[in-house]
Write an enzyme that holds these catalytic residues in place. Structure first.
Site, PDB file in Angstrom:
ATOM      1  CE1 TYR A 139       6.718  79.278  86.681  1.00 10.82           C
ATOM      2  CE2 TYR A 139       9.005  78.576  86.666  1.00 10.82           C
ATOM      3  CZ  TYR A 139       8.061  79.566  86.830  1.00 10.82           C
ATOM      4  OH  TYR A 139       8.471  80.840  87.157  1.00 10.82           O
ATOM      5  CE  LYS A 164       7.293  79.344  90.520  1.00  9.49           C
ATOM      6  NZ  LYS A 164       8.758  79.285  90.662  1.00  9.49           N
TER       7      LYS A 164
END
Length: 308
Positions: A139, A164
């Site tokens: 992330y 992400k």
């Protein structure tokens, strides 16, 4: 699922909240209802104890219960990912715990506060990824911003399956996708991801985290179908009547990325309550009423577009 690189991250990803009662205890029944609601509405995966779930304020026992309940409710119908991050030792402990209780993968959140050198960032994510056999998603946001070289090294780890992005640097994203390609699956993790999804989709990001799916999943589904199907008229109507108005409310107070979700769920009758843990604050009454009006309009809008 072990280190299966083929766990699919396509479509709309559900991020349930963590409901708290008036005594600040986790309300497991309300959490079950949230996860079941996402499942009933066709979400393609469920991410528990992540940003929307107030990961940063959960103790280890609460974390274990929530991941266990999430896995139980979903019962293998879609992948269940758990959040892990922050303090490195705690992140490893939670990653291994999530694996033991049956999660299908992990979303690795940034380290606590530190703005690290790239080598430190690599070692942080590598250490967590190598502590488990679960597939992991890296992330990018806040203090975890990668160079291409760092992300390429992480992408070479056997269980790193996805990336992400919550940063929104499109030059960087283009470099990542064009250089790394299908070695990773690409997720749009921007706040109110529907806002930017047309741009991300064009880059090769084929999934996104949908906060509004917690209370108006029919809007998120219609939005995604309109985007993929090229239905510009429906897209524009959804932007005008729903996405942009919600976005404007979210910008009014810090932390509304979480507390506004609970307000929306309260408005549609889901039993999660409005309580959030400090330092987050509850939605103010004026903003609650504004959101209520948008949700009513959104239901009418979807009904109208489905009848066209």
């Amino acid at each position: 699922m072990g280190s299966d690189k083929h766990v699919s991250l396509a479509g709309i990803m559900g991020f349930p909240v963590t409901p708290f009662d008036d005594n600040d205890y986790v309300n497991e029944k309300a959490f079950e209802a949230n996860v079941q609601f996402l499942l009933n509405n066709g979400l393609d995966s469920v991410f528990v104890c992540a940003g929307s779930g107030e990961f940063q304020s959960l103790d280890i026992q609460e974390y274990e219960r929530l991941v266990t309940v999430g896995v139980s409710v979903v019962a293998g119908k879609v992948p269940v990912f758990a959040g892990a991050g922050g303090n490195l030792k705690e992140a490893v402990e939670r990653a291994q715990l999530a694996e033991r209780v049956g999660a299908n993968g992990l979303l690795l959140l940034p380290p606590y506060l530190i703005i690290p050198e790239q080598e430190g960032l690599y070692q942080y994510y590598r250490t967590i990824a190598q502590s488990t056999e679960l597939p992991v998603i890296i992330y990018q946001r806040d203090n975890a911003v990668f160079t291409l070289g760092t992300l390429e090294k992480l992408a070479n780890l056997p269980n790193v399956i996805g990336f992400k992005d919550g940063l929104g640097n499109f030059e960087l994203n283009i470099e990542f996708v064009q250089s790394i390609g299908s070695k990773l699956q690409w997720m749009n993790g921007m706040p109110l991801a529907e806002l930017t999804m047309p741009a991300y989709n064009a880059l090769g990001f084929h999934s996104y985290s949908s906060a509004i799916s917690n209370y108006i999943p029919q809007v998120s589904r219609k939005y995604y179908e309109s985007l993929i199907g090229g239905d510009q008229a429906s897209l524009q109507a959804i932007y005008r009547e729903v996405i942009l108005p919600i976005h404007r409310i979210r910008q009014l107070r810090k932390g509304y990325a979480v507390s506004l979700i609970k307000a929306g769920m309260d408005i549609v009758g889901l039993p999660v309550g409005l309580q959030v843990r400090s330092p987050l604050v509850k939605v103010e009454r004026e903003h609650y009423v504004q959101l209520e009006s948008i949700i009513k309009k959104s239901i009418d809008l979807i009904a109208a577009t489905n009848n066209v």
